[in-house]
Design a protein around this motif. Structure first.
Motif, PDB file in Angstrom:
ATOM      1  N   LEU A  28      33.022 -18.499  31.600  1.00 54.21           N
ATOM      2  CA  LEU A  28      32.748 -17.055  30.943  1.00 54.21           C
ATOM      3  C   LEU A  28      31.893 -17.018  29.640  1.00 54.21           C
ATOM      4  O   LEU A  28      30.858 -16.139  29.500  1.00 54.21           O
ATOM      5  CB  LEU A  28      33.912 -16.384  30.793  1.00 54.21           C
ATOM      6  CG  LEU A  28      34.695 -16.140  32.026  1.00 54.21           C
ATOM      7  CD1 LEU A  28      36.263 -15.455  31.592  1.00 54.21           C
ATOM      8  CD2 LEU A  28      34.189 -15.034  32.719  1.00 54.21           C
ATOM      9  N   ALA A  29      32.206 -17.905  28.840  1.00 55.01           N
ATOM     10  CA  ALA A  29      31.311 -17.830  27.454  1.00 55.01           C
ATOM     11  C   ALA A  29      29.711 -18.060  27.571  1.00 55.01           C
ATOM     12  O   ALA A  29      28.772 -17.498  27.333  1.00 55.01           O
ATOM     13  CB  ALA A  29      31.785 -18.839  26.371  1.00 55.01           C
ATOM     14  N   ILE A  30      29.379 -19.096  28.574  1.00 52.78           N
ATOM     15  CA  ILE A  30      28.105 -19.399  28.941  1.00 52.78           C
ATOM     16  C   ILE A  30      27.284 -18.603  29.655  1.00 52.78           C
ATOM     17  O   ILE A  30      26.394 -17.858  28.986  1.00 52.78           O
ATOM     18  CB  ILE A  30      27.737 -20.777  29.613  1.00 52.78           C
ATOM     19  CG1 ILE A  30      28.543 -21.889  28.518  1.00 52.78           C
ATOM     20  CG2 ILE A  30      26.561 -21.025  30.102  1.00 52.78           C
ATOM     21  CD1 ILE A  30      28.577 -22.999  29.673  1.00 52.78           C
ATOM     22  N   THR A  31      27.960 -17.819  30.748  1.00 49.60           N
ATOM     23  CA  THR A  31      27.303 -16.681  31.296  1.00 49.60           C
ATOM     24  C   THR A  31      27.261 -15.477  30.529  1.00 49.60           C
ATOM     25  O   THR A  31      26.198 -14.919  30.724  1.00 49.60           O
ATOM     26  CB  THR A  31      28.054 -16.652  32.535  1.00 49.60           C
ATOM     27  OG1 THR A  31      29.319 -16.300  32.466  1.00 49.60           O
ATOM     28  CG2 THR A  31      28.007 -17.425  33.650  1.00 49.60           C
ATOM     29  N   GLY A  32      28.097 -15.261  29.522  1.00 53.15           N
ATOM     30  CA  GLY A  32      28.184 -14.112  28.938  1.00 53.15           C
ATOM     31  C   GLY A  32      27.100 -14.172  27.981  1.00 53.15           C
ATOM     32  O   GLY A  32      26.401 -13.285  27.630  1.00 53.15           O
ATOM     33  N   THR A  33      26.749 -15.362  27.341  1.00 47.50           N
ATOM     34  CA  THR A  33      25.751 -15.626  26.549  1.00 47.50           C
ATOM     35  C   THR A  33      24.285 -15.287  27.161  1.00 47.50           C
ATOM     36  O   THR A  33      23.378 -14.759  26.601  1.00 47.50           O
ATOM     37  CB  THR A  33      25.817 -16.827  25.630  1.00 47.50           C
ATOM     38  OG1 THR A  33      27.272 -17.040  25.215  1.00 47.50           O
ATOM     39  CG2 THR A  33      24.701 -17.295  24.843  1.00 47.50           C
ATOM     40  N   LEU A  34      24.242 -16.086  28.451  1.00 48.63           N
ATOM     41  CA  LEU A  34      23.045 -15.912  29.128  1.00 48.63           C
ATOM     42  C   LEU A  34      22.770 -14.273  29.289  1.00 48.63           C
ATOM     43  O   LEU A  34      21.529 -13.925  29.241  1.00 48.63           O
ATOM     44  CB  LEU A  34      23.060 -16.562  30.262  1.00 48.63           C
ATOM     45  CG  LEU A  34      22.956 -17.917  30.179  1.00 48.63           C
ATOM     46  CD1 LEU A  34      23.124 -18.764  31.733  1.00 48.63           C
ATOM     47  CD2 LEU A  34      21.708 -18.647  29.502  1.00 48.63           C
ATOM     48  N   TYR A  35      23.875 -13.632  29.700  1.00 52.26           N
ATOM     49  CA  TYR A  35      23.628 -12.350  29.893  1.00 52.26           C
ATOM     50  C   TYR A  35      23.298 -11.329  28.495  1.00 52.26           C
ATOM     51  O   TYR A  35      22.345 -10.340  28.918  1.00 52.26           O
ATOM     52  CB  TYR A  35      24.942 -11.543  30.475  1.00 52.26           C
ATOM     53  CG  TYR A  35      24.842 -10.043  30.993  1.00 52.26           C
ATOM     54  CD1 TYR A  35      23.860  -9.843  32.244  1.00 52.26           C
ATOM     55  CD2 TYR A  35      25.481  -9.128  30.524  1.00 52.26           C
ATOM     56  CE1 TYR A  35      24.050  -8.438  32.685  1.00 52.26           C
ATOM     57  CE2 TYR A  35      25.137  -7.795  30.928  1.00 52.26           C
ATOM     58  CZ  TYR A  35      24.580  -7.530  31.874  1.00 52.26           C
ATOM     59  OH  TYR A  35      24.484  -6.182  32.633  1.00 52.26           O
ATOM     60  N   CYS A  36      23.836 -11.731  27.710  1.00 47.16           N
ATOM     61  CA  CYS A  36      23.522 -11.099  26.302  1.00 47.16           C
ATOM     62  C   CYS A  36      22.160 -11.237  25.865  1.00 47.16           C
ATOM     63  O   CYS A  36      21.560 -10.391  25.382  1.00 47.16           O
ATOM     64  CB  CYS A  36      24.370 -11.563  25.251  1.00 47.16           C
ATOM     65  SG  CYS A  36      24.251 -10.871  23.653  1.00 47.16           S
ATOM     66  N   PHE A  37      21.413 -12.602  26.021  1.00 49.45           N
ATOM     67  CA  PHE A  37      20.158 -12.744  26.048  1.00 49.45           C
ATOM     68  C   PHE A  37      19.314 -12.636  26.948  1.00 49.45           C
ATOM     69  O   PHE A  37      18.070 -13.182  26.867  1.00 49.45           O
ATOM     70  CB  PHE A  37      20.053 -14.257  25.194  1.00 49.45           C
ATOM     71  CG  PHE A  37      20.751 -13.988  23.893  1.00 49.45           C
ATOM     72  CD1 PHE A  37      20.034 -13.443  22.711  1.00 49.45           C
ATOM     73  CD2 PHE A  37      21.877 -14.910  23.718  1.00 49.45           C
ATOM     74  CE1 PHE A  37      20.829 -13.760  21.712  1.00 49.45           C
ATOM     75  CE2 PHE A  37      22.626 -14.896  22.406  1.00 49.45           C
ATOM     76  CZ  PHE A  37      22.104 -14.269  21.361  1.00 49.45           C
ATOM     77  N   GLN A  38      19.505 -11.806  27.897  1.00 49.47           N
ATOM     78  CA  GLN A  38      18.518 -11.424  29.150  1.00 49.47           C
ATOM     79  C   GLN A  38      17.194 -11.202  29.016  1.00 49.47           C
ATOM     80  O   GLN A  38      16.356 -11.550  29.348  1.00 49.47           O
ATOM     81  CB  GLN A  38      19.498 -10.836  30.173  1.00 49.47           C
ATOM     82  CG  GLN A  38      18.678 -10.689  31.489  1.00 49.47           C
ATOM     83  CD  GLN A  38      19.577  -9.601  32.308  1.00 49.47           C
ATOM     84  OE1 GLN A  38      20.523  -9.114  32.028  1.00 49.47           O
ATOM     85  NE2 GLN A  38      18.905  -9.494  33.584  1.00 49.47           N
TER      86      GLN A  38
END
Length: 126
Positions: free
Chosen positions: A41-51
């Motif tokens: 969740l932390a990794i995918t959330g970070t990727l989504y945040c910096f999309q």
């Protein structure tokens, strides 16, 4: 009489200590079980945040154009060009207007079957 009280107190402490250890052991195992999900969740959330910063690196052929001194074409002409590339029955839903001169213009269409598809148009020469 004092020895009886001391024995009861000592046996009560041992019972509390074993329950305390059991509780923390289960807490530790639950943490090991949940930890991989939290990491994902932390990794995918970070990727989504910096999309917005990551997408031009992944899709430069679609999102990045050469900025020119020529003026941009009107949005209606770009939409007509994008609509010509789509099958009949598709409806323009969203237009993403670029904020920098080196980004392409994106038109999002809803197809007849309900799916969404994006069309990227160079704003200088369509």
């Amino acid at each position: 009489m004092s020895t009886t009280i001391q024995q009861n107190a000592a046996s009560g402490t041992a019972t509390n200590s074993s329950g305390y250890r059991t509780l923390w052991r289960w807490h530790f195992y639950a943490g090991l079980f949940v930890m991989p999900f939290l990491v994902v969740l932390a990794i995918t959330g970070t990727l989504y945040c910096f999309q917005p910063q990551i997408e031009p690196l992944l899709y430069p052929q679609l999102l990045v154009v050469e900025s020119r001194t020529a003026p941009r074409m009107p949005a209606d002409a770009l939409l007509a060009r994008a609509r010509a590339a789509m099958p009949t029955g598709s409806v323009a839903v969203t237009t993403v207007v670029p904020d920098t001169p080196e980004r392409s213009m994106e038109f999002i269409f809803r197809l007849a079957d309900g799916e969404k598809q994006s069309v990227y148009v160079n704003p200088y020469n369509a």
